[in-house]
Design a protein around this motif. Structure first.
Motif, PDB file in Angstrom:
ATOM      1  N   ARG A  18     -12.844 -16.137 -13.220  1.00  0.00           N
ATOM      2  CA  ARG A  18     -11.465 -15.795 -12.975  1.00  0.00           C
ATOM      3  C   ARG A  18     -10.701 -17.032 -12.517  1.00  0.00           C
ATOM      4  NH1 ARG A  18      -9.526 -10.077 -10.609  1.00  0.00           N
ATOM      5  NH2 ARG A  18      -7.442 -10.677 -10.018  1.00  0.00           N
TER       6      ARG A  18
ATOM      7  N   ASP B 176       4.694 -11.589  -3.371  1.00  0.00           N
ATOM      8  CA  ASP B 176       3.684 -10.938  -2.548  1.00  0.00           C
ATOM      9  C   ASP B 176       2.635 -10.153  -3.335  1.00  0.00           C
ATOM     10  OD1 ASP B 176       4.837 -11.790  -0.147  1.00  0.00           O
ATOM     11  OD2 ASP B 176       6.354 -10.201  -0.284  1.00  0.00           O
ATOM     12  N   TRP B 177       3.060  -9.546  -4.439  1.00  0.00           N
ATOM     13  CA  TRP B 177       2.124  -8.680  -5.162  1.00  0.00           C
ATOM     14  C   TRP B 177       2.438  -8.702  -6.642  1.00  0.00           C
ATOM     15  CZ3 TRP B 177       4.810  -5.007  -7.844  1.00  0.00           C
ATOM     16  CH2 TRP B 177       6.102  -4.725  -7.387  1.00  0.00           C
ATOM     17  N   MET B 178       1.435  -8.415  -7.430  1.00  0.00           N
ATOM     18  CA  MET B 178       1.670  -8.307  -8.876  1.00  0.00           C
ATOM     19  C   MET B 178       0.712  -7.303  -9.499  1.00  0.00           C
ATOM     20  SD  MET B 178       2.486 -12.066 -10.384  1.00  0.00           S
ATOM     21  CE  MET B 178       2.024 -13.140  -9.057  1.00  0.00           C
ATOM     22  N   PHE B 179       1.269  -6.463 -10.365  1.00  0.00           N
ATOM     23  CA  PHE B 179       0.459  -5.546 -11.158  1.00  0.00           C
ATOM     24  C   PHE B 179       0.530  -5.997 -12.618  1.00  0.00           C
ATOM     25  CE2 PHE B 179       1.781  -2.602  -7.697  1.00  0.00           C
ATOM     26  CZ  PHE B 179       0.532  -2.142  -7.314  1.00  0.00           C
TER      27      PHE B 179
ATOM     28  N   SER C 222      -5.466 -14.545  -8.402  1.00  0.00           N
ATOM     29  CA  SER C 222      -6.161 -13.639  -7.484  1.00  0.00           C
ATOM     30  C   SER C 222      -5.219 -12.576  -6.944  1.00  0.00           C
ATOM     31  CB  SER C 222      -6.784 -14.424  -6.334  1.00  0.00           C
ATOM     32  OG  SER C 222      -5.765 -14.888  -5.477  1.00  0.00           O
ATOM     33  N   LYS C 223      -3.933 -12.818  -7.052  1.00  0.00           N
ATOM     34  CA  LYS C 223      -2.958 -11.872  -6.524  1.00  0.00           C
ATOM     35  C   LYS C 223      -2.730 -10.688  -7.462  1.00  0.00           C
ATOM     36  CE  LYS C 223       0.382 -14.310  -4.546  1.00  0.00           C
ATOM     37  NZ  LYS C 223       1.645 -15.032  -4.613  1.00  0.00           N
TER      38      LYS C 223
ATOM     39  N   ALA D 243      -3.232  -7.538  -9.665  1.00  0.00           N
ATOM     40  CA  ALA D 243      -4.113  -6.388  -9.851  1.00  0.00           C
ATOM     41  C   ALA D 243      -3.965  -5.906 -11.287  1.00  0.00           C
ATOM     42  CB  ALA D 243      -3.735  -5.285  -8.880  1.00  0.00           C
ATOM     43  N   TYR D 244      -5.071  -5.597 -11.918  1.00  0.00           N
ATOM     44  CA  TYR D 244      -5.033  -5.184 -13.321  1.00  0.00           C
ATOM     45  C   TYR D 244      -5.201  -3.669 -13.425  1.00  0.00           C
ATOM     46  CZ  TYR D 244      -6.055  -4.884 -18.261  1.00  0.00           C
ATOM     47  OH  TYR D 244      -6.022  -4.550 -19.584  1.00  0.00           O
ATOM     48  N   ILE D 245      -4.341  -3.069 -14.191  1.00  0.00           N
ATOM     49  CA  ILE D 245      -4.403  -1.618 -14.376  1.00  0.00           C
ATOM     50  C   ILE D 245      -4.828  -1.309 -15.798  1.00  0.00           C
ATOM     51  CG2 ILE D 245      -2.995   0.470 -14.496  1.00  0.00           C
ATOM     52  CD1 ILE D 245      -1.399  -0.779 -12.150  1.00  0.00           C
TER      53      ILE D 245
END
Lengths: 318, 444, 634
Positions: free
Chosen positions: C315, C382-385, C588-589, C591-593
């Protein structure tokens, strides 16, 4: 103390009028105003809220009809006039739904005969009618034009518009002021899409009855049940494109394995129970019209609806 | 209302320490939101956040198990009002009712039926769940004897219906260790009933006319030490049941009235419309349904309805892909391809059987999607059809090279022909017309 | 004796031995002072002001660099001033090495020029008995004095060490060292005789499954000197990624690895030839590719990644010596590969994120990269999808009767006259139309809808009397260009089936966007920017993309095309090492859906398979526009 349940509904089900009495320019002895619900089915505190209607399904060419019904009704099925009359007077249905199965023959073109069949049904019963047109887009236009014309003034419920073919039936409904059934394959979104398409070609909301398609018990019924619940829920939440009454008919009921392969002496009972369980559950999910083909189902449903409507048929309280 | 992953993420330490086993706090939050992880896995969460998160994951309706062993069943632990919001988890137990005034042979035959009868649908074994024995004789001894009759024949979950603590005590001498459900404690007799239930560790039905009385009774009984409660709403009619049961479910799942967070008991025999009662009970949140023994027709319909409503709406039931035979097809029999959505399969199979034309059904793996959606999502494509023809050895089963595909798959016909070399016939969209289609198109 | 020095205006503090030069002290403190002469006191660029404390500096000797005024204020040359006591030193901005700012194609803001590889020309004093320090420290010290990193932080691998003694002497102590910043520190990757410091190049590469794009940079001047692209030669092993993974399974990975390297080499050669440079002067290659491509280039088996549970092998970003991968640049050069998140969210998407800057923003952005597959990322600093899916090739012009890629003759823009239904279009290169590109198809769909030729389901209203609307043997169709006006001698049409395919494709993309938004619990109003990356990013008509419901409706000026974000991101990572350092953190931030495991996706899909959408309240502007069009028609 005491508990209060809040659902926060902001919408209600729109009303559709089916059948026209003399005073409205038709010849029906009764005219139904369906819809109008403001909460989930059977939760309405108003005891006079209408019970679901029961429509008895018949056809003009019984070759395409279930042998169970042909056996039970006997010669009746070969006489449209008498069959429709029995649905009304003997079996006690609220509406008669006529399937023009004759149009399913190859290269059908006898459009006057279609008009004749509708006329026969209109004369046999003074209940409001549902007329089911052809299965073939090529003859849709002629069939619906004919049905609409013959039933002019009677406020028929015409079936069936689908997303792939809705223009012909909509034209007939518009021209002769009939309501129509909008059928989509078991999905709240598809139901809404069709309603939008119909709205955009000029069909008023109070002329549409949603048929989310009912898979019979054991054959997809759970999908239909949830689709109906979702439609009702969305309507109550204020989505006007879904705020129409619903009709439920499970045409496969009499052909599924459980019914087809039942013991001969128990076959009618199996057919009736299967229709009853499917129809009652559909009504609980929100159907305002339920359609059945076995005469004996009608009485059973009537009793149940009466109890659900007024709260009679009271249970023993110890 | 369940928390969204992002709301949960805001409560997490955002250290991405991986100690919970997830690569990031965000993925852990997603698991928490989906109920797939435990809050305690995070070592850095403060107590306040834990309480907030814990409260949203504890089930709002208590899980109550009735009976012991293989045939025991658990009810409760539901989360939603509509099955499409998530799913209904624990199907109601349906129990046949007998009276201790009946002769033992009758009681035995009902017991035997519930013990042995099963009905297989879509790969599942559908059964009724147990016996409810009503103390109509008013004799403790007769009641105990009837219970013994049932108990000797089968290890089935029981409901013991009596207002007499003595009768119940006598009956429990036979079945006390098997967790029968005791019916019922009221605000008049709950102390005695609780004592009996507590002594044998049995679940207990509480019964009252109004929701606030029920809530009070639930409080009283838990104070007496009985936690596994089931509620009888004493409905005045079917309509009344719908209304009460819906209210209770809504109050419980929104955690507005935690004292009503117990499964619901429903006696479908009252009111003289047992079939209607069963339909309403199954649909409207009853967890224990008591009915008189049913006719075969009602029995099948009831079990099927229960199976339908308690199917996870998010998971289509799938068939195993493969080549299925209808009748005894020969080398020249038609081959009909369709998807492995079980509903599609059974519907088509039903119509094919009624045509009496022996044929093959080639079921391809669309992960349970229907034809329409599988085509739309690209799951049903020419490669899948080609590979399935090869995998299931269709070429050696028939001498011709013609494949009938569903009407809704018509856009794929050209590509399937190219990929497989088979001639493609586009069948009807409606399975009901398959007979006509085979007669006219295939026989030509 | 240690002395404490505080540098202004940054207030950076450092303790050094008495006698150290201020220049060395500043370098130790991480401050890059401009020294053109290499610290010999000859150029006068390293001017600082000693505000307090004791120093030794020969004002007389260096007076030519200063005014009286300046000397009075404590001016001195950092390289020629030794520390005696605790000091307070002010460094004027003009003394610092200026960050060069670069405008990269496809970006609106400039990027600081701060590459990871630098060359330093040094002229060293030969060793003597009096000054016997070893060759390596002599060399590194010299590099430090020329503005390079602090000597202690540099190291030389064995291969370079072996060359040092001979080369230093052979070149008469005049050499050029190449220093690369790698995860282990500053690495002396190459040593050349004489001054080659102007010959330093780097390449940024988008390694796509269809094409390879190379940007060749002069890493001294900060300019692009060549651009080249060619097909990925792996196509001979399979058209799509899945086919290639299967090929690898049967025949091993080595051929695919070699072909990936070869594809890059061909592009590198073309670009180098155009620029007139030697490939051996390319010291760094930065590669942004999808996960499978990156695995294949690195020779890591991707087979386990394309089946459940879809776990990639690595990764993180990776740095590898070019010669180990067969990349034809300087053999000691390095290859930097972008990190990946999942099987579908690869280095190319991380590059998109880097180039649109969404990972540095407070506002929530939605990034959409469309090819045969599509990838969507939603988030902020801050976040990521993220998620990915199959859009089907329709949006690229595939699976559509007259669809084509953006080649000459492709219709890329269309409007339709609402009265006559006559299309007005432009083609690539302006020649007669041969087909329709993805962006042209989006225009066409939007125009057919607003002229009421199709309904919201995409069905053509055959009731309209117009020669352009007709029914062929299979489907109703609309004639875009008549045979006599087309470049292929036949009518160019769009059929109802084409439209259906397009709607299915756009529905997948929109449903993916909504699924992520729901996961995050935000609405379209919370989205500050939508970024479009991918093949047709540059040509896409934002209004029409919204009209058909390809993307959520937000104000059009908040929709931005970033074009080939993969190569832009690679460019940024090549020329700015600080940005490069953030890549692992970005990866690393995220998230995988998995959409297939997301039950709500199918529902969103059905809901999105309508023009623009079943829930019209999500598209208020579009709805208003369509209503106006309908009223006008009636």
């Amino acid at each position: 103390m005491g508990f209060n349940v809040h659902f926060d509904w902001t919408g209600s089900i729109g009303e559709v009028i089916l059948g026209a009495t003399k005073s409205d320019g038709g010849s029906r002895r009764v005219s139904y105003r369906i819809g109008g619900g403001t909460t989930l089915p059977f939760l309405d505190k108003n005891p006079s809220s209408p019970a679901p209607l029961i429509a008895f399904e018949i056809c003009d060419n019984p070759v395409f009809w279930s042998p169970i019904i042909r056996n039970y009704c006997g010669e009746l099925v070969n006489n449209l006039q008498e069959w429709a009359k029995a649905g009304d007077a003997t079996y006690g249905a609220d509406m008669i739904r006529l399937y023009l199965t004759s149009t399913r023959q190859r290269n059908f073109s006898d459009f006057p005969a279609v008009g004749k069949a509708v006329e026969t049904a209109l004369s046999a019963t003074s209940l409001p009618l549902i007329i089911e047109g052809s299965n073939d887009p090529k003859i849709d236009s002629d069939i619906f034009q004919k049905c609409g014309e013959v039933g002019q003034g009677e406020r028929l419920l015409l079936g069936t518009a689908e997303a792939s073919r809705y223009r012909s039936i909509a034209a007939a409904a518009l021209a002769y002021n009939h309501a129509l059934i909008a059928q989509s394959p078991i999905d709240v979104n598809l139901a809404k899409q069709l309603n939008i398409l119909l709205r955009e070609i000029g069909i008023q909301r109070d002329h549409v009855v949603i048929d989310p398609y009912t898979g019979t018990l054991g054959y997809g019924f759970e999908y239909s049940y949830s689709a109906m619940e979702r439609i009702r829920f969305s309507a109550l939440k204020g989505d006007t494109d879904l705020a129409m009454p619903m009709i439920s008919s499970a045409p496969d009921t009499l052909t599924i394995k459980e019914v087809r392969e039942a013991d001969l002496d128990g076959q009618d009972d199996m057919a009736v129970k299967w229709e009853f369980y499917t129809s009652l559950a559909a009504a609980v999910a929100g159907a305002e019209i339920v359609c059945v083909r076995h005469p004996k189902t009608i009485g059973m449903l009537k009793l149940a609806f009466a109890s659900l409507k007024t709260g009679t048929g009271s249970m023993e309280v110890t | 209302m369940a928390l969204k992953a992002l709301d949960i993420y805001k409560l997490l330490p955002k250290k991405n320490c991986k100690e919970c086993g997830d690569p990031t706090c965000l993925t852990f939050a997603m698991k928490l939101a989906g109920g797939k992880a435990d809050v305690d896995l995070c070592p850095y969460l403060d107590d306040t956040s834990k309480t907030v998160l814990g409260a949203t994951t504890r089930p709002p309706i208590r899980l109550v198990r009735i009976g012991v062993g293989e045939r025991s069943f658990a009810v409760g632990e539901e989360f939603v009002l509509y099955r499409h919001e998530k799913t209904f988890y624990h199907p109601p137990g349906i129990l046949f009712k007998v009276s201790d005034a009946q002769i033992p042979d009758e009681i035995a035959s009902v017991t035997k039926r519930v013990r042995d009868e099963s009905f297989i649908r879509v790969g599942a074994d559908l059964r009724f769940n147990g016996i409810a024995i009503e103390n109509t004789s008013n004799s403790a001894d007769t009641f105990a004897k009837s219970v013994e009759t049932v108990e000797k024949m089968a290890d089935l979950p029981l409901v013991l219906i009596s207002s007499s603590a003595d009768a119940l005590t006598a009956a429990l001498a036979h079945c006390g260790t098997y967790r029968p459900l005791i019916h019922a404690a009221t605000n008049k007799n709950f102390k005695g009933m609780c004592a009996v239930a507590k002594q044998h560790g049995c679940p207990l039905v509480i019964k009252a006319r109004h929701l606030d009385e029920l809530g009070q009774l639930a409080k009283d009984c838990t104070a007496e030490g009985v936690q596994d409660l089931v509620m009888d709403l004493s409905p005045a009619s079917l309509r009344d049941f719908i209304s009460l049961s819906t209210e209770i479910r809504q109050l419980a799942i929104t955690r507005t009235a935690p004292d009503l967070g117990y499964p619901v008991y429903f006696d479908a025999t009252a009111g003289g419309m047992q079939d209607a009662g069963i339909v309403i009970g199954i649909l409207k949140y009853a967890s224990v349904i008591v009915t008189n023994p049913l006719l075969p027709s009602s029995a099948k319909a009831a079990l099927t309805l229960r199976q339908n409503v308690y199917t996870d709406p998010q998971k289509p039931i799938q068939m195993n892909p493969g080549l299925y035979r209808v009748g005894t097809p020969g080398k020249d029999a038609p081959v009909l391809m369709t998807v492995n959505f079980s509903l599609t399969f059974f519907t088509l199979e039903g119509y094919l059987e009624s045509t009496r034309i022996p044929c093959f059904m080639l079921i391809v793996d669309t992960e349970g999607l229907s034809v329409l959606t599988a085509v739309a999502a690209g799951k049903l494509n020419e490669i899948l059809v080609r590979d399935s023809l090869i995998k299931f050895g269709v070429e050696s089963e028939v001498s011709h090279r013609s494949l009938i595909i569903p009407g809704y798959a018509a856009p794929l016909s050209g590509r399937i022909e190219e990929a497989t070399g088979w001639k493609v016939l586009v069948g009807p969209r409606d399975a009901a017309e398959i007979g006509e289609f085979l007669n006219e198109e295939w026989k030509k | 004796m240690m002395r404490s020095i505080t540098f202004l205006p940054s207030y950076r503090k450092i303790d050094v031995d008495r006698g150290t030069t201020i220049l060395d002290a500043a370098q130790h403190a991480g401050l890059n002072i401009n020294v053109v002469c290499g610290g010999l006191g000859k150029c006068g660029k390293c001017v600082v002001f000693v505000q307090s404390g004791k120093t030794e500096f020969d004002q007389q000797k260096h007076s030519r660099f200063f005014t009286e005024e300046e000397l009075k204020n404590g001016a001195c040359l950092a390289c020629a001033t030794s520390v005696q006591g605790d000091l307070l030193v002010f460094i004027p901005e003009s003394t610092m090495i200026q960050e060069q700012k670069i405008l990269i194609e496809g970006l609106e803001t400039e990027i600081e020029f701060h590459p990871s590889v630098r060359k330093y020309y040094v002229e060293l004093e030969p060793p003597t008995l009096a000054n016997p320090s070893p060759d390596l420290s002599r060399l590194l010290w010299g590099i430090q004095k020329s503005g390079g990193p602090v000597a202690e932080k540099m190291y030389a691998p064995l291969e370079t060490l072996r060359e040092i003694p001979t080369m230093l002497r052979h070149s008469d102590w005049k050499v050029t060292g190449t220093i690369a910043l790698v995860p282990g520190g500053y690495r002396l990757i190459d040593l050349q005789e004489n001054d080659t410091s102007k010959r330093l190049y780097g390449a940024a590469i988008d390694l796509g499954s269809t094409t390879v794009v190379v940007y060749l940079w002069d890493l001294v001047s900060g300019k692009v000197v060549g651009v080249a692209s060619n097909y990925n030669k792996q196509i001979s092993c399979g058209e799509d990624i899945l086919a290639r993974v299967n090929f690898a399974r049967k025949n091993g990975l080595s051929k695919l690895q070699a072909l990936a390297a070869e594809s890059i080499n061909t592009a590198l050669t073309t670009a180098s030839n155009t620029a007139g440079i030697d490939r051996d002067d390319i010291y760094e290659v930065v590669v942004a590719g999808n996960t499978v491509m990156t695995h294949m280039l690195l020779g890591i088996d991707p087979a386990y990644m394309i089946a459940e549970p879809y776990v990639p092998v690595v990764r993180r970003a990776l740095s590898v010596a070019a010669n180990r991968l067969g990349i034809a640049c300087n053999p000691n050069g390095g290859v930097f590969a972008f990190p990946a998140v999942s099987d579908f969210i690869g280095g190319d998407i991380i590059a998109d994120i880097l180039s649109c800057g969404m990972s540095e923003s407070d506002g929530v952005s939605l990034l959409i990269d469309i090819g045969t597959n599509f990838e969507v990322v939603l988030g902020n600093k801050d976040w990521m999808f993220s998620c990915a899916g199959a859009a089907g090739p329709a949006l690229e012009g595939g699976e559509v009767l007259f669809g084509m890629r953006a080649n000459p003759g492709a219709i890329d823009k269309i409007t339709i006259d609402p009265e006559t239904l006559t299309p007005v279009f432009s083609t690539i290169n302006g020649i007669k139309p041969r087909g329709i590109t993805g962006s042209g198809l989006i225009d066409l769909l939007a125009e057919l809808l607003s002229t009421c030729v199709i309904d919201r389901n995409g069905r053509i209203n055959t009731g309209i009397t117009n020669p352009r609307i007709r029914t062929s043997s299979h489907f109703p169709e609309f004639v875009v260009a008549w045979a006599q006006d087309s470049g292929i001698g036949k009518d160019i049409v769009i059929t109802e089936n084409d439209i259906k395919n397009l709607i299915m494709s756009k529905a997948s993309v929109h449903a993916a966007c909504v699924t992520l938004m729901k996961e995050a619990g935000i609405s379209r109003h919370d989205i500050s920017t939508i970024y479009f990356a991918g093949a047709f990013g540059n040509y896409l008509n934002k209004k029409n993309a919204t009209t058909i419901g390809l993307i959520p409706e937000i104000p059009y000026d908040q929709i931005k095309n970033i074009g080939n974000g993969a190569v832009t991101g690679a460019n940024i990572a090549l020329i700015n090492r600080r940005k490069r350092k953030t890549l692992d953190e970005i990866a690393s931030k995220i998230a995988y859906i998995e959409l297939n495991a997301e039950p709500a996706f199918m529902d969103e899909y059905t809901s999105s398979a309508f023009l623009p959408h079943t829930d019209l309240s999500l598209f208020p502007q579009v709805q208003k526009m369509l209503d106006a069009c309908r009223i006008q028609r009636e």
